[in-house]
Design an enzyme around this catalytic site. Structure first.
Site, PDB file in Angstrom:
ATOM      1  N   ILE A 179       0.832  -1.203   0.000  1.00 22.43           N
ATOM      2  CA  ILE A 179       0.000   0.000   0.000  1.00 22.43           C
ATOM      3  C   ILE A 179       0.872   1.260   0.000  1.00 22.43           C
ATOM      4  O   ILE A 179       0.564   2.248  -0.673  1.00 22.43           O
ATOM      5  CB  ILE A 179      -0.922  -0.011   1.250  1.00 22.43           C
ATOM      6  CG1 ILE A 179      -1.848  -1.239   1.195  1.00 22.43           C
ATOM      7  CG2 ILE A 179      -1.733   1.270   1.348  1.00 22.43           C
ATOM      8  CD1 ILE A 179      -2.508  -1.580   2.521  1.00 22.43           C
TER       9      ILE A 179
ATOM     10  N   SER B 182      -6.360  -0.299  10.787  1.00 29.91           N
ATOM     11  CA  SER B 182      -7.012  -1.462  10.154  1.00 29.91           C
ATOM     12  C   SER B 182      -8.359  -1.708  10.811  1.00 29.91           C
ATOM     13  O   SER B 182      -8.563  -1.390  11.992  1.00 29.91           O
ATOM     14  CB  SER B 182      -6.149  -2.706  10.354  1.00 29.91           C
ATOM     15  OG  SER B 182      -6.861  -3.851   9.952  1.00 29.91           O
TER      16      SER B 182
ATOM     17  N   TYR C  96      -1.623  -7.916  16.793  1.00 29.72           N
ATOM     18  CA  TYR C  96      -1.807  -7.000  15.658  1.00 29.72           C
ATOM     19  C   TYR C  96      -3.066  -6.146  15.885  1.00 29.72           C
ATOM     20  O   TYR C  96      -3.054  -4.928  15.663  1.00 29.72           O
ATOM     21  CB  TYR C  96      -1.948  -7.806  14.362  1.00 29.72           C
ATOM     22  CG  TYR C  96      -2.221  -6.978  13.125  1.00 29.72           C
ATOM     23  CD1 TYR C  96      -1.238  -6.149  12.581  1.00 29.72           C
ATOM     24  CD2 TYR C  96      -3.465  -7.016  12.493  1.00 29.72           C
ATOM     25  CE1 TYR C  96      -1.491  -5.393  11.439  1.00 29.72           C
ATOM     26  CE2 TYR C  96      -3.720  -6.263  11.351  1.00 29.72           C
ATOM     27  CZ  TYR C  96      -2.730  -5.460  10.831  1.00 29.72           C
ATOM     28  OH  TYR C  96      -2.964  -4.707   9.705  1.00 29.72           O
TER      29      TYR C  96
END
Ligand code: NAP
Length: 279
Positions: free
Chosen positions: A19, A142, A169
């Site tokens: 990205i 995210s 994460y």
């Protein structure tokens, strides 16, 4: 900030692939000077050449940055400040998922790289960013942050505990959203705005720790890195959001983040601890 980025300097982490690379390419097309802060010179220099050749923009530069080392973050920030370059847009894009371990200073790996390294990086560069007036700071978070149900402070100073590294994460991405929110509060009245976002589920190297056959299959259902860059690019320059700060975006639109991500007390606790850990 207009779509034409001539005269603007963008500092982006983890832009040698995925990205970040797609984001840098688009920004280069629009004339921005770009500094790609990445951990591997060997991987990044060919990408810089490809972006230069593809866009005709020669103002693309490399800075060595390893976010898993607070010493490296300090070194790179010092070098950057000494270079005298401005920062009109800071994009905290680098990240890892599903890797386990500890950073050089002993923090849980995902938290240390995805949040704490970027927290220190942003703070060290803040005075330079303030000189640019209407600068923007963007955290690539995210949708995984919705899954984090608690921040276990003790776990953040130990090696990753889970089998997959994914719960860690999720917490690190919650930290990205909380960081943008707490930073916005501190930057009120400066003209600097902050954003956090979900880029989409993107077929990038972030899935490198997933076993090969499964990885090949799941990547077929994901969007491209170019499409994954869209929300970051929206936050970089869309005029309609110039007055918005500290919010979370998905598919180029504002979105309500998780309940924890809206918790002001938690945002402050994370700020205080991150500050203490990076002092
Ligand atoms: N892909 C998705 O579906 C998805 C979904 C939601 C959010 N995101 C977020 O989007 C961002 C970009 O991810 P991506 O999908 O483009 O992944 P990617 O292709 O794996 O790129 C991640 C980048 O982060 C860099 N990085 C990793 N550890 C680092 C460290 N210690 N110091 C400096 N740089 C480091 C990598 O460098 P190396 O190449 O040297 O390893 C790479 O440049 C991440 O923050 C990720 O959490 C991705």
């Amino acid at each position: 900030m207009s779509k034409d980025l001539h005269g603007k300097t963008v500092l982006i982490t983890g832009a040698n692939t995925g990205i970040g690379r797609a984001t840098a390419y688009d920004l280069a097309l629009r004339g921005a000077e770009i500094v790609m802060a990445c951990r591997s010179e060997e991987k990044t220099l060919p990408v810089i050449e490809a972006i230069k050749n593809g866009t005709g923009n020669a103002k693309i530069f490399f800075e060595a940055l390893d976010l898993s080392s607070l010493a490296s973050v300090r070194e790179t920030a010092t070098r950057y400040l000494a270079s005298g370059r401005p920062i009109h847009v800071l994009i905290n894009n680098a990240g890892l998922a599903g890797s386990k371990g500890q950073t050089k200073e002993g923090f849980e790996l995902a938290f240390g790289v995805n949040h704490l390294g970027h927290f220190l990086w942003t703070n060290l560069l803040l005075d330079r960013i303030k000189e640019s007036g209407d600068a923007r700071i963007i955290n690539v978070a995210s949708m995984a942050h919705y899954k984090a149900k608690v921040i276990d402070w003790n776990a953040l100073t130990k090696p990753s505990k889970s089998k997959t590294g994914l719960p860690e994460y999720e917490v690190s991405k919650l930290a990205n959203v909380l960081h943008a929110k707490a930073l916005a509060k501190r930057l009120e009245g400066t003209g600097i705005t902050t954003y956090s976002l979900h880029p989409g589920v993107v077929a990038s190297d972030v899935w490198r720790s997933v076993p090969a056959p499964i990885r090949w299959v799941i990547k077929k259902f994901m969007i491209s890195a170019e499409d994954g860059a869209a929300t970051t690019l929206h936050c970089v320059s869309h005029a309609n959001i110039a007055g918005e700060t500290g919010l979370y975006y998905d598919k180029c639109m504002k979105k309500k983040p998780s309940k924890l991500a809206l918790d002001e007390t938690l945002a402050e606790q994370l700020w205080q601890r991150s500050e203490a850990w990076t002092n």
